[in-house]
Design a protein around this motif. Structure first.
Motif: not given
Length: 388
Positions: A12-13, A16, A62, A64, A68-71, A199-200, A204
């Motif tokens: 994911t990183s 992103l 969110p 950490e 990664d800041m993910l909500r 969400e970051s 999405y």
């Protein structure tokens, strides 16, 4: 807040980071005028509180996780994206796997018209199509789109145009009218459901399940990444989630005849599925599902047993036709709490062909299982009269 595996976070990183680079370096284009949407077309904006819809719940801050800041998305947001992704202009993107938008299969996305096909042919368009295609007559419905229409759609959905795409559109092209035509008398529609997401910022990460499999097979789950773009969203990637539920010791790469290198993957049944669901075997190539092997029963439900483990997988040519065949050995229990030591084994036999398709051999499989007291790959080969 969702806890992600290190592998998921790493992938994911990377995606992103790619989104950020694309946003910084991508070319800007004027947004075409879009007519006011019909009431049955899905809005491309999350509902605003002042509209006559349920107000969006207050979002959690969110946290950490590994940088990664993910909500986690709320149920209302998941429902919105479920409707958005399955709308006529978007569901074609769910049918093609890609790790970058330029790798999207245009023929899959536009197969049913992508919600923008221009309606019935005029007489002038019919003559243009027949001339460009060199056909004597029209045999079924004809979709038609001009290059500007396609480019406007692709710019809105991906930030790219036809000339940027690696997989070219294989429709009939009329240079005279700059129009693309395709005869399509059916549809490639599949049912999908967005089950959850993260969400970051403007990105999405959505998990989407294919809903058309028989209940005993492991569900196909895809991870779709969208980037917010003005009032809409752009597709960044759509990847089959191949690791969840996979049995590592019985999953490996193999060169399957003319297909080249593929991954044979064994999957445990869905945890929330039927307790009698059997193991699922799949062939995957370049992150795309090539085939799900047929189970012993068509729905892959085994009413008289419970799956325990896959004990052996062997690719070899058992019938001497020059194509790889497959033998699998799995263990089962007669009750839900049967231990592996108290279980029993069952073989399956699949034969391959020139198209690298593996067909389940029901009679051969039943004969081997009935005749053998001890079931191993070697004993099955001995029963079939095949030497290593």
């Amino acid at each position: 807040m969702r806890k992600l595996s290190s592998t998921h976070l790493y992938v994911t990183s990377l995606l992103l980071a790619a989104v950020v680079l694309l946003s910084a370096c991508g070319k800007e284009a004027a947004t075409p005028d879009v007519p006011e949407a019909d009431t049955d077309v899905v809005s491309e904006q999350l509902p605003e509180p002042e509209e006559e819809v349920a107000a969006e719940p207050e979002r959690e801050e969110p946290e950490e996780m590994d940088g990664d800041m993910l909500r986690e998305l709320t149920p209302e947001e998941v429902a919105f994206f479920d409707e958005y992704l399955t709308s006529p202009g978007n569901w074609g993107f769910l049918l093609t796997t890609f790790d970058a938008p330029e790798k999207i299969d245009l023929n899959t996305v536009f197969y049913g018209g992508a919600g923008i096909s221009g309606g019935e042919l005029t007489q002038e368009q019919a003559e243009d199509f027949l001339s460009a295609a060199d056909f004597p007559e029209i045999y079924t419905d004809v979709l038609h789109l001009t290059t500007p229409e396609i480019n406007d759609f692709l710019m809105e959905k991906t930030g790219l145009t036809l000339s940027d795409m690696e997989n070219k559109l294989e429709w009939v092209y009329s240079e005279k009218t700059d129009t693309w035509y395709s005869q399509a008398g059916d549809t490639n529609w599949r049912p999908f459901q967005c089950t959850d997401g993260l969400e970051s910022g403007d990105v999405y990460i959505l998990h989407v399940k294919a809903m058309d499999a028989d209940p005993g097979y492991r569900s196909e789950v895809y991870e779709v990444i969208l980037e917010k773009n003005g009032d809409g969203y752009r597709f960044v990637s759509n990847l089959l989630m191949t690791e969840e539920g996979k049995i590592p010791d019985q999953s490996f790469d193999v060169v399957l005849d003319d297909m080249g290198e593929v991954t044979f993957a064994s999957y445990v049944p869905d945890a929330d599925g039927d307790p009698h669901a059997d193991v699922t075997f799949r062939i995957i190539q370049d992150g795309m599902l090539y085939m799900t092997l047929r189970g012993v029963t068509f729905d892959n439900i085994r009413e008289d047993r419970y799956f325990l483990s896959v004990d052996a997988v062997s690719f070899l040519d058992i019938d001497g036709d020059g194509y790889l065949d497959l033998i699998t050995i799995a263990s089962y229990g007669s009750t839900p709490d049967t231990t592996l030591a108290d279980g029993f084994r069952e073989a399956r036999i699949y034969t391959g062909n020139e198209w690298a398709y593996l067909s389940y051999e029901e009679e051969m499989t039943e004969a081997a299982n009935s005749a053998l007291a001890e079931i191993t790959v070697e004993s099955v080969l001995g029963f079939l009269g095949v030497e290593r």
